[in-house]
Every structure is written in structure tokens, then in C-alpha cells.
Design a protein around this motif. Structure first.
Motif, PDB file in Angstrom:
ATOM      1  N   VAL A  98      -7.772   7.274  74.806  1.00 47.37           N
ATOM      2  CA  VAL A  98      -6.735   6.680  73.965  1.00 47.37           C
ATOM      3  C   VAL A  98      -7.413   5.722  72.993  1.00 47.37           C
ATOM      4  CG1 VAL A  98      -4.689   5.205  73.902  1.00 47.37           C
ATOM      5  CG2 VAL A  98      -4.967   6.876  75.753  1.00 47.37           C
ATOM      6  N   VAL A  99      -7.174   5.932  71.701  1.00 49.48           N
ATOM      7  CA  VAL A  99      -7.762   5.087  70.662  1.00 49.48           C
ATOM      8  C   VAL A  99      -6.638   4.473  69.835  1.00 49.48           C
ATOM      9  CG1 VAL A  99      -9.282   4.983  68.651  1.00 49.48           C
ATOM     10  CG2 VAL A  99      -9.843   6.507  70.565  1.00 49.48           C
ATOM     11  N   PRO A 100      -6.289   3.209  70.099  1.00 45.53           N
ATOM     12  CA  PRO A 100      -5.302   2.522  69.263  1.00 45.53           C
ATOM     13  C   PRO A 100      -5.892   2.262  67.875  1.00 45.53           C
ATOM     14  CG  PRO A 100      -5.574   1.427  71.397  1.00 45.53           C
ATOM     15  CD  PRO A 100      -6.720   2.377  71.236  1.00 45.53           C
ATOM     16  N   ALA A 101      -5.227   2.748  66.833  1.00 46.33           N
ATOM     17  CA  ALA A 101      -5.745   2.600  65.467  1.00 46.33           C
ATOM     18  C   ALA A 101      -4.596   2.376  64.488  1.00 46.33           C
ATOM     19  CB  ALA A 101      -6.544   3.838  65.072  1.00 46.33           C
ATOM     20  N   ARG A 124      -9.565  14.975  76.228  1.00 42.10           N
ATOM     21  CA  ARG A 124      -8.330  15.053  75.458  1.00 42.10           C
ATOM     22  C   ARG A 124      -8.077  13.683  74.847  1.00 42.10           C
ATOM     23  NH1 ARG A 124      -4.221  18.763  79.132  1.00 42.10           N
ATOM     24  NH2 ARG A 124      -5.702  20.439  79.557  1.00 42.10           N
ATOM     25  N   LEU A 125      -7.756  13.657  73.563  1.00 36.64           N
ATOM     26  CA  LEU A 125      -7.664  12.395  72.827  1.00 36.64           C
ATOM     27  C   LEU A 125      -6.258  12.137  72.310  1.00 36.64           C
ATOM     28  CD1 LEU A 125      -9.311  10.031  71.277  1.00 36.64           C
ATOM     29  CD2 LEU A 125      -9.111  11.555  69.324  1.00 36.64           C
ATOM     30  N   CYS A 126      -5.819  10.897  72.470  1.00 37.86           N
ATOM     31  CA  CYS A 126      -4.591  10.416  71.820  1.00 37.86           C
ATOM     32  C   CYS A 126      -4.995   9.379  70.785  1.00 37.86           C
ATOM     33  CB  CYS A 126      -3.655   9.760  72.834  1.00 37.86           C
ATOM     34  SG  CYS A 126      -2.924  10.885  74.019  1.00 37.86           S
ATOM     35  N   LEU A 127      -4.711   9.657  69.519  1.00 39.70           N
ATOM     36  CA  LEU A 127      -5.018   8.736  68.437  1.00 39.70           C
ATOM     37  C   LEU A 127      -3.721   8.064  68.003  1.00 39.70           C
ATOM     38  CD1 LEU A 127      -7.079   7.589  66.413  1.00 39.70           C
ATOM     39  CD2 LEU A 127      -6.553   9.541  64.923  1.00 39.70           C
ATOM     40  N   CYS A 128      -3.657   6.756  68.172  1.00 39.51           N
ATOM     41  CA  CYS A 128      -2.434   6.000  67.882  1.00 39.51           C
ATOM     42  C   CYS A 128      -2.509   5.448  66.464  1.00 39.51           C
ATOM     43  CB  CYS A 128      -2.269   4.852  68.874  1.00 39.51           C
ATOM     44  SG  CYS A 128      -2.396   5.343  70.600  1.00 39.51           S
ATOM     45  N   LEU A 129      -1.678   5.992  65.580  1.00 40.34           N
ATOM     46  CA  LEU A 129      -1.680   5.601  64.176  1.00 40.34           C
ATOM     47  C   LEU A 129      -0.320   5.063  63.775  1.00 40.34           C
ATOM     48  CD1 LEU A 129      -3.521   8.696  62.638  1.00 40.34           C
ATOM     49  CD2 LEU A 129      -4.512   6.442  63.060  1.00 40.34           C
ATOM     50  N   ARG A 168      -4.043  14.692  69.835  1.00 36.77           N
ATOM     51  CA  ARG A 168      -2.696  14.535  69.289  1.00 36.77           C
ATOM     52  C   ARG A 168      -2.572  13.174  68.634  1.00 36.77           C
ATOM     53  NH1 ARG A 168      -0.461  15.963  74.701  1.00 36.77           N
ATOM     54  NH2 ARG A 168      -2.568  16.793  74.687  1.00 36.77           N
ATOM     55  N   ARG A 169      -1.719  13.139  67.617  1.00 38.47           N
ATOM     56  CA  ARG A 169      -1.409  11.885  66.938  1.00 38.47           C
ATOM     57  C   ARG A 169      -0.179  11.270  67.616  1.00 38.47           C
ATOM     58  NH1 ARG A 169      -0.894  10.688  60.454  1.00 38.47           N
ATOM     59  NH2 ARG A 169       0.247   8.704  60.621  1.00 38.47           N
ATOM     60  N   VAL A 170      -0.275   9.980  67.940  1.00 34.02           N
ATOM     61  CA  VAL A 170       0.798   9.269  68.618  1.00 34.02           C
ATOM     62  C   VAL A 170       1.199   8.078  67.758  1.00 34.02           C
ATOM     63  CG1 VAL A 170       1.423   7.967  70.693  1.00 34.02           C
ATOM     64  CG2 VAL A 170      -0.085   9.962  70.870  1.00 34.02           C
ATOM     65  N   PRO A 171       2.497   7.803  67.610  1.00 34.11           N
ATOM     66  CA  PRO A 171       2.905   6.624  66.830  1.00 34.11           C
ATOM     67  C   PRO A 171       2.386   5.338  67.467  1.00 34.11           C
ATOM     68  CG  PRO A 171       4.770   8.084  67.199  1.00 34.11           C
ATOM     69  CD  PRO A 171       3.663   8.576  68.087  1.00 34.11           C
TER      70      PRO A 171
END
Length: 242
Positions: free
Chosen positions: A8-11, A50-55, A73-76
Motif C-alpha cells: 500500500v502506497v499512500p500518495a 499486489r499494489l494499492c496506490l492511493c491517489l 489498483r488505484r484507490v481513492p
């Protein structure tokens, strides 16, 4: 824990302390963006994760062509880091097992070493609580008196700088964040939420060059760190000719 690894990458941050026209994750760093550098470093360590990118939902700057992961996947993102991580965990609820390890990494830490990433993942895989990369405090620590003067010197024995990634089992991390929200506990990082459950995450010693880009001068420092990391090791040449 399961072998299925989630990142999980908060961005979604605005990077106000950088004083730049762009959020810091999109600032240039050694020919690429900070975000692209961070993703590349994570992919080098865990290409099958598996990556969750928080944009930010309104973010139109992200270029999917910069994404090295096949499964992502892109996550809000949310207003705070904890909100972004909570959104990411909710987004994978139907796929993640309770024991699946989840590593959360700051987008502004592009210099994390691959071997530190892998050592943390190995530690998390064998620890029932989980853990985080951290570095022992080396400097003398001063506490201010509230008026811009020294109020006292704090003993540094046993003090650590918390770094990222921080890794925990999916079920434990989601429960920790939910209980912290329900109780109004301030969450400064994932470890603090787990600590609020009465648990003690493992401290995994990481290198000090795992810099978090926060202020304008940090960009030049990060570029120097990356250059030093990528430079040939002169000791290897000496060993070859010995």
C-alpha cells in the motif's frame, strides 16, 4: 503468514511543506518523478506483489505508464495517511486473507534499500504481530520548553526513528485501524494503531539513507543518496584483483 504480499502506497498528499507548484510525489528526482522512483524500488524487491496506490480522486497527473507492477489498483486517497490506508484495506477486503502481509510505504521514501525491504518482509512473515523498519536515534535529543529554549535533554537509549515500510497481517492491521477510529485514538503510523491494541511490533533495523522527502532541500539529498547507492562498489574491484 500467507505468501500473498500486498503493498500500500499512500500518495494523495499535497506536499504543502515543500512549497512547490506540484505535490512532492510528482517532483523530478534523478530524471523521473519521486513516485516513479519509489514504485521502481518496491518493484525491484517484490515484482510479484499486489499494489494499492492511493491517489487523490482529482489527481490527473499520474501516468499509468510509470507503473511497473502487473497487479495493481488505484484507490481513492483520504485527507490523512490513515484514511488512505483504510481505503486501501477496504478495497481488497474480498481478496486479502486475514494473514496476508501488508506493507505500507511512504511515497516520499524513494531511497529505501531493496535488501531492507526484503528483510522486513521476512521478519513480518514470521512474526505474529508484524514490524517496521526503524533506525536507532544517534543524535542528542532535546525537549523544548515551549518558548524556544531547551527544557531538557532526553536520554536516547532505546529510542528509534520509525521508518517505512511498516508491515502487518491484513486482518490485524484492519482491526487496529478500525478500533483506533472508533476510540478516537490518534494514528501517526500503522505501528501506533497496532500498539494501541496492546501489541508490540518488531523493530527491524534499517539504513539511515531511507530518507523521507519533506522539505525542498531533501530533493537534492535524495538525488545524492540514489547516486551513491547506484555507484559501483570499489571494494568489489579490490576483491577481484586480490
Amino acid at each position: 503468514m500467507s505468501e500473498r504480499l500486498w503493498l500500500v502506497v499512500p500518495a494523495a498528499g499535497r506536499g504543502r511543506r515543500m512549497g512547490a507548484a506540484l505535490p512532492k510525489q510528482y517532483l523530478p528526482l534523478a530524471g523521473r518523478t519521486v513516485l516513479a522512483r519509489t514504485l521502481a524500488r518496491l518493484h525491484e524487491a517484490f515484482p510479484e506483489a499486489r499494489l494499492c496506490l492511493c491517489l487523490d480522486p482529482d489527481d490527473e497527473r499520474f501516468d499509468p505508464a510509470e507503473m511497473p507492477f502487473a497487479d495493481w489498483r488505484r484507490v481513492p486517497g483520504g485527507a490523512e495517511r490513515v484514511d488512505s490506508v483504510t481505503h486501501a484495506l477496504a478495497a481488497i477486503a474480498d481478496e486479502a486473507g486475514a494473514a496476508d502481509p501488508v506493507l505500507v510505504h511512504d511515497v516520499a521514501r524513494p531511497c529505501v534499500r531493496v535488501d531492507d525491504l526484503r528483510r522486513l518482509a521476512a521478519a513480518v512473515a514470521e512474526d505474529a504481530v508484524g514490524g517496521l523498519l526503524a533506525a536507532p536515534v544517534a543524535d542528542t535529543m532535546k525537549r523544548d520548553d515551549g518558548d524556544g529554549r531547551v527544557g531538557g535533554t532526553e536520554p536516547r537509549d532505546g529510542l528509534w526513528h520509525a521508518l517505512t515500510p511498516q508491515g502487518f497481517g491484513y486482518g490485524l492491521l484492519r482491526r487496529a485501524l478500525q478500533e483506533a477510529a472508533d476510540r478516537g485514538v490518534a494514528v501517526t503510523d500503522e505501528a501506533s494503531a497496532v500498539e494501541a491494541l496492546g501489541l508490540s511490533p518488531r523493530l527491524v533495523s534499517g539504513r539511515r539513507d531511507n530518507l523521507k522527502i519533506t522539505h525542498p532541500e531533501d530533493l537534492a539529498l535524495a538525488e545524492a543518496i540514489l547516486a551513491a547507492q547506484e555507484a559501483p562498489d570499489p571494494s568489489a574491484d579490490r576483491n577481484d584483483t586480490a
